[in-house]
Design an enzyme around this catalytic site. Structure first.
Site, short mmCIF file in Angstrom:
data_model
loop_
_atom_site.label_atom_id
_atom_site.label_comp_id
_atom_site.label_asym_id
_atom_site.label_seq_id
_atom_site.Cartn_x
_atom_site.Cartn_y
_atom_site.Cartn_z
N LYS A 43 35.53 31.76 51.02
CA LYS A 43 36.74 30.91 50.81
C LYS A 43 36.38 29.92 49.58
O LYS A 43 35.25 28.95 49.85
CB LYS A 43 37.42 30.48 51.82
CG LYS A 43 38.49 29.36 51.71
CD LYS A 43 39.08 29.09 53.05
CE LYS A 43 40.30 28.16 52.83
NZ LYS A 43 40.85 27.83 54.19
N GLU A 74 47.27 34.22 57.53
CA GLU A 74 46.39 33.36 58.31
C GLU A 74 47.25 32.18 58.90
O GLU A 74 47.70 31.34 58.55
CB GLU A 74 45.60 32.76 57.27
CG GLU A 74 44.40 31.84 57.87
CD GLU A 74 43.74 30.93 56.77
OE1 GLU A 74 43.22 29.58 56.96
OE2 GLU A 74 43.52 31.41 55.74
N ARG A 132 45.46 24.58 63.94
CA ARG A 132 45.86 23.15 63.83
C ARG A 132 46.63 22.51 64.89
O ARG A 132 46.98 21.15 64.74
CB ARG A 132 46.25 22.74 62.43
CG ARG A 132 45.10 23.40 61.32
CD ARG A 132 45.93 22.94 59.88
NE ARG A 132 45.05 23.41 59.08
CZ ARG A 132 45.42 23.21 57.79
NH1 ARG A 132 46.67 23.11 57.17
NH2 ARG A 132 44.57 23.87 56.60
N THR A 141 41.01 27.58 59.95
CA THR A 141 40.57 26.24 60.33
C THR A 141 39.49 26.60 61.57
O THR A 141 39.70 25.73 62.60
CB THR A 141 41.55 25.37 60.51
OG1 THR A 141 42.78 25.69 59.53
CG2 THR A 141 41.09 23.98 60.37
#
Length: 216
Positions: A136, A48, A52, A76
């Site tokens: 998640k 993953e 960011r 994210t």
């Protein structure tokens, strides 16, 4: 329904490949490539890449294009535009720390599966009502840890979780032994200091240790 059977099956196949999904943050494509190779060589093949940093999409695309034998997701994901950007960069799945009505709409139209985040029973129920089978659990440690997830087995038996946040080798097995945990996410297998130092051997060693773990 936001979660189709086809995308759910694809996500299940991805999550079943590994006990641990490395959660990765890159400042440039080169470090992304080398980290991905070290993780793959250590036995972790589902990654993953978090959105960011300014170079995140560049790093994700480079890994997809140049590192064989890995499945790369984008993490994210916060806005609908992130969905399209991640898909254009080659992401095979999407991960969010939570969910929103805007994201639900964008993700339902995306060609790749989405792993939305939850931290409460109500959020988990809302996703389950929409057809979600996987979520998640974030931030796993502060949100209640293994005890919280264990308490959801009876009321929400069809929902399985990928706990992320506050997990390392000292407690990962406490999560993996639970019936409703598919795998775990974590950054400890590729610590930022090792990435910054170019210590690919350390990352490969940590990946090998994590890859040897077993879910349930």
């Amino acid at each position: 329904m936001s979660f189709t059977l086809a995308k759910t099956e694809r996500l299940a196949a991805i999550l079943s490949q590994t006990p641990v999904i490395p959660v990765l943050t890159f400042s440039d494509a080169k470090s992304g490539l080398e980290t991905a190779k070290a993780l793959r060589d250590g036995g972790l093949t589902v990654l993953e890449v978090t959105m960011r940093t300014p170079k995140a999409l560049e790093a994700l695309k480079a890994i997809v294009d140049e590192v064989e034998g890995v499945t790369v997701g984008a993490g994210t994901i916060l806005e609908p535009e992130h969905v399209q950007q991640a898909i254009e960069s080659g992401a095979s799945f999407l991960v969010s720390p939570g969910s929103s009505s805007r994201l639900l709409g964008a993700a339902s139209e995306a060609p790749v599966p989405w792993l939305p985040g939850v931290s409460t029973v109500s959020e988990a129920m809302q996703l389950s009502e929409r057809g979600a089978t996987f979520a998640k659990f974030f931030p796993a440690g502060p949100a209640g840890g293994p005890a919280f997830l264990k308490s959801l087995v009876a009321p929400l038996p069809e929902l399985h979780f990928v706990p992320t946040g506050g997990i390392d080798m000292s407690n990962v097995q406490d999560y993996l032994k639970l019936r409703n945990v598919a795998c775990c996410g974590g950054s400890w297998v590729a610590p930022q200091d090792a990435i910054d130092a170019g210590d690919w051997g350390k990352i490969q060693s940590l990946a090998k240790e994590a890859a040897a773990l077993k879910a349930r």
